[in-house]
Design a protein around this motif. Structure first.
Motif, PDB file in Angstrom:
ATOM      1  N   ARG A  16      15.094 -17.909  -3.681  1.00 37.95           N
ATOM      2  CA  ARG A  16      14.841 -18.947  -4.681  1.00 37.95           C
ATOM      3  C   ARG A  16      15.575 -18.648  -5.980  1.00 37.95           C
ATOM      4  O   ARG A  16      16.085 -19.548  -6.653  1.00 37.95           O
ATOM      5  CB  ARG A  16      13.339 -19.076  -4.952  1.00 37.95           C
ATOM      6  N   ARG A  17      15.640 -17.363  -6.367  1.00 39.18           N
ATOM      7  CA  ARG A  17      16.396 -16.991  -7.560  1.00 39.18           C
ATOM      8  C   ARG A  17      17.859 -17.386  -7.420  1.00 39.18           C
ATOM      9  O   ARG A  17      18.494 -17.845  -8.373  1.00 39.18           O
ATOM     10  CB  ARG A  17      16.273 -15.490  -7.814  1.00 39.18           C
ATOM     11  N   ASP A  18      18.396 -17.209  -6.210  1.00 40.29           N
ATOM     12  CA  ASP A  18      19.785 -17.606  -5.978  1.00 40.29           C
ATOM     13  C   ASP A  18      19.962 -19.114  -6.108  1.00 40.29           C
ATOM     14  O   ASP A  18      20.960 -19.584  -6.658  1.00 40.29           O
ATOM     15  CB  ASP A  18      20.235 -17.153  -4.588  1.00 40.29           C
ATOM     16  N   THR A  19      19.002 -19.864  -5.596  1.00 40.40           N
ATOM     17  CA  THR A  19      19.118 -21.322  -5.680  1.00 40.40           C
ATOM     18  C   THR A  19      19.012 -21.794  -7.126  1.00 40.40           C
ATOM     19  O   THR A  19      19.708 -22.734  -7.531  1.00 40.40           O
ATOM     20  CB  THR A  19      18.046 -22.011  -4.818  1.00 40.40           C
ATOM     21  N   VAL A  20      18.154 -21.150  -7.900  1.00 43.92           N
ATOM     22  CA  VAL A  20      18.056 -21.484  -9.323  1.00 43.92           C
ATOM     23  C   VAL A  20      19.347 -21.128 -10.042  1.00 43.92           C
ATOM     24  O   VAL A  20      19.872 -21.898 -10.858  1.00 43.92           O
ATOM     25  CB  VAL A  20      16.854 -20.769  -9.976  1.00 43.92           C
ATOM     26  N   ALA A  21      19.890 -19.955  -9.729  1.00 47.55           N
ATOM     27  CA  ALA A  21      21.133 -19.531 -10.365  1.00 47.55           C
ATOM     28  C   ALA A  21      22.271 -20.464 -10.000  1.00 47.55           C
ATOM     29  O   ALA A  21      23.142 -20.756 -10.824  1.00 47.55           O
ATOM     30  CB  ALA A  21      21.468 -18.100  -9.948  1.00 47.55           C
ATOM     31  N   ALA A  22      22.286 -20.948  -8.744  1.00 48.66           N
ATOM     32  CA  ALA A  22      23.330 -21.880  -8.327  1.00 48.66           C
ATOM     33  C   ALA A  22      23.238 -23.184  -9.115  1.00 48.66           C
ATOM     34  O   ALA A  22      24.251 -23.780  -9.494  1.00 48.66           O
ATOM     35  CB  ALA A  22      23.225 -22.147  -6.835  1.00 48.66           C
ATOM     36  N   THR A  79      21.994 -12.607 -10.745  1.00 46.36           N
ATOM     37  CA  THR A  79      20.880 -12.822  -9.830  1.00 46.36           C
ATOM     38  C   THR A  79      21.343 -12.982  -8.384  1.00 46.36           C
ATOM     39  O   THR A  79      20.558 -13.362  -7.532  1.00 46.36           O
ATOM     40  CB  THR A  79      20.086 -14.070 -10.259  1.00 46.36           C
ATOM     41  N   LYS A  80      22.614 -12.707  -8.089  1.00 49.42           N
ATOM     42  CA  LYS A  80      23.135 -12.911  -6.743  1.00 49.42           C
ATOM     43  C   LYS A  80      22.446 -11.991  -5.751  1.00 49.42           C
ATOM     44  O   LYS A  80      22.393 -10.775  -5.925  1.00 49.42           O
ATOM     45  CB  LYS A  80      24.646 -12.654  -6.733  1.00 49.42           C
ATOM     46  N   CYS A  99      24.111 -21.394   1.184  1.00 48.78           N
ATOM     47  CA  CYS A  99      22.727 -21.838   0.987  1.00 48.78           C
ATOM     48  C   CYS A  99      22.732 -23.286   0.512  1.00 48.78           C
ATOM     49  O   CYS A  99      23.098 -23.585  -0.626  1.00 48.78           O
ATOM     50  CB  CYS A  99      22.013 -20.938  -0.026  1.00 48.78           C
ATOM     51  N   ASP A 100      22.340 -24.203   1.397  1.00 47.64           N
ATOM     52  CA  ASP A 100      22.326 -25.629   1.054  1.00 47.64           C
ATOM     53  C   ASP A 100      20.919 -26.092   0.683  1.00 47.64           C
ATOM     54  O   ASP A 100      20.619 -27.287   0.734  1.00 47.64           O
ATOM     55  CB  ASP A 100      22.867 -26.463   2.222  1.00 47.64           C
ATOM     56  N   LEU A 101      20.070 -25.153   0.319  1.00 44.50           N
ATOM     57  CA  LEU A 101      18.708 -25.483  -0.088  1.00 44.50           C
ATOM     58  C   LEU A 101      18.571 -25.401  -1.602  1.00 44.50           C
ATOM     59  O   LEU A 101      19.292 -24.656  -2.264  1.00 44.50           O
ATOM     60  CB  LEU A 101      17.708 -24.516   0.564  1.00 44.50           C
ATOM     61  N   GLY A 102      17.636 -26.160  -2.137  1.00 45.52           N
ATOM     62  CA  GLY A 102      17.320 -26.097  -3.557  1.00 45.52           C
ATOM     63  C   GLY A 102      16.002 -25.386  -3.787  1.00 45.52           C
ATOM     64  O   GLY A 102      15.278 -25.061  -2.832  1.00 45.52           O
ATOM     65  N   PRO A 103      15.648 -25.137  -5.055  1.00 43.50           N
ATOM     66  CA  PRO A 103      14.384 -24.456  -5.354  1.00 43.50           C
ATOM     67  C   PRO A 103      13.163 -25.150  -4.762  1.00 43.50           C
ATOM     68  O   PRO A 103      12.239 -24.476  -4.269  1.00 43.50           O
ATOM     69  CB  PRO A 103      14.339 -24.454  -6.889  1.00 43.50           C
ATOM     70  N   THR A 104      13.147 -26.486  -4.758  1.00 43.12           N
ATOM     71  CA  THR A 104      11.973 -27.190  -4.202  1.00 43.12           C
ATOM     72  C   THR A 104      11.884 -27.007  -2.696  1.00 43.12           C
ATOM     73  O   THR A 104      10.772 -26.964  -2.135  1.00 43.12           O
ATOM     74  CB  THR A 104      12.043 -28.688  -4.542  1.00 43.12           C
TER      75      THR A 104
END
Length: 419
Positions: free
Chosen positions: A361-367, A384-385, A393-398
């Motif tokens: 999730r940290r990666d998705t937020v950083a992206a 945060t990588k 990663c094609d997912l978002g934080p939600t």
């Protein structure tokens, strides 16, 4: 004036100030007690032998800092001088040299600062306010007060020396740790060399295991130990036939047993090695154990399975699913995480899986932040990588939040709580 100076020196020397603030106040107390208009406080260093000013007052022109190099004979003379001395044109060369950036002839009186027989500094006084000479009474007063100055300068030297040694030891430890990490990275690369399809696997498992441990709040030494254990978890595969790594179909019973034996073979390799982190052998042996007892080699269950082996097991499973293998292509991030949730808590440790989700999730937020303009966003993403570069990663934080909710639902066995 002497008693007044003593009462002033106490609070000055015991106050919580930097030495750069204390030294001028200490010099001012000494000068006021002797009615001196000009004065300087010096510290002595042995290599090279010299006096360097740390405070001065009253001189019309005074370099910052003033430096007086000393010959061995001057160091010897100052260290053996037990009382303040008046300086004249005839005797100044016995104590000081003129090789520095100031003229010692400006001084009218000096007091070597000594602790036992060790020279730590010097107080040098110039003209007095009334133009008078320094008499026996003034020299006696200066000698009394200089004892306190000697102790303070000596304590400062000890503090700085201790800080320097601690810093040097920390640098040495960092160098040793870096060498240790680099050596283990080289071993990890060698372990995965047998087949191109698993290149980088051990390095990634080490990094993922360390990230999961960090998200679980483990101490830094535990995190470093798990990184090392991840690097070495498959070391037993050096004894496995390399053709098994390229087989595109399912392994038969004999082949599976040979592959599974890498856990015990690896344990035999590492159990006699004294690692800084002692749990590496048990992780190497038990990283394929599962909570329901279906793993190998010892069929451990639940609390019998060490938490460190569970963490490496989750990291190992995650990397295997997100990497290409001869018998299948890599899974997408969504497929991988949903499959891992299905295996939790029956086979995989739920707390370790939650740590994995936290890092992803940290990666998705950083992206998401990286899409914003500015250097800060790029630095935030790099810092945060967690995921390897080959993973998309094609997912978002939600999306991660929904997967985490599904995990929680499985952990609670479908129970719903309400206020």
């Amino acid at each position: 004036l002497t008693f007044e100076a003593l009462s002033d020196l106490g609070p000055v020397m015991t106050a919580e100030r930097d030495f750069s603030e204390t030294a001028p106040l200490m010099l001012a107390s000494l000068m006021d007690a002797l009615d001196a208009r000009e004065g300087a406080l010096f510290r002595f260093t042995e290599r090279p032998a010299m006096l360097a000013s740390v405070a001065d007052r009253g001189f019309a022109s005074f370099p910052q800092p003033a430096v007086i190099p000393l010959l061995p004979k001057h160091v010897h003379t100052l260290a053996r001088t037990t009382a303040p001395r008046c300086i004249t044109s005839e005797n100044w060369a016995d104590f000081l040299t003129s090789n520095g950036n100031m003229a010692p002839q400006l001084f009218r009186c000096i007091a070597p600062l000594r602790v036992a027989s060790k020279l730590v500094g010097m107080v040098a006084l110039g003209q007095r306010e009334n133009g008078a000479d320094y008499g026996e009474e003034e020299l006696h007063t200066l000698g009394l007060l200089s004892h306190f100055a000697s102790l303070h300068v000596h304590n400062q030297n000890l503090s700085e020396s201790l800080a320097q040694r601690v810093g040097e030891n920390l640098k040495l430890m960092a160098t040793i740790h870096n060498f240790y990490d680099h050596t283990l990275e080289a071993f990890a690369a060698a372990i995965d060399f047998k087949h191109v399809n698993i290149h980088g696997h051990s390095l990634r498992v080490g990094r993922y295991a360390a990230g999961i441990a960090e998200a679980m709040g483990m101490e830094s030494d535990e995190v470093a130990g798990l990184r090392a254990a991840g690097y070495l978890h498959d070391i037993g595969k050096v004894s496995v036939d390399k053709h098994l790594f390229a087989k595109q179909g399912a392994l038969d019973e004999r082949e599976f047993r040979e592959m599974a034996d890498h856990t015990t073979a690896g344990h035999q390799i590492v159990q006699g090695i004294q690692f800084p982190w002692p749990k590496i052998p048990e992780v190497v042996r038990s990283h394929h154990e599962r909570n329901d007892g279906t793993g190998y080699p010892d069929r451990l269950r639940d609390e019998e399975l060490p938490i460190h082996a569970r963490i490496v097991g989750v990291a190992d499973t995650f990397d295997a699913m997100t990497s290409d293998r001869p018998y299948r292509s890599s899974l997408s991030m969504g497929e991988t995480l949903n499959e891992i949730v299905q295996l939790t808590p029956t086979k995989l440790d739920p707390v370790a899986v939650q740590g994995l989700l936290v890092q992803i999730r940290r990666d998705t937020v950083a992206a998401a932040v990286s899409s914003l303009p500015g250097k800060w966003a790029r630095a935030k993403q790099e810092k945060t990588k967690f995921l390897d570069e080959h993973i998309r990663c094609d997912l978002g934080p939600t999306d991660i939040d929904q997967i985490a909710s599904a995990l929680l639902h499985r952990i609670n066995k479908g129970r719903v709580y309400s206020a």
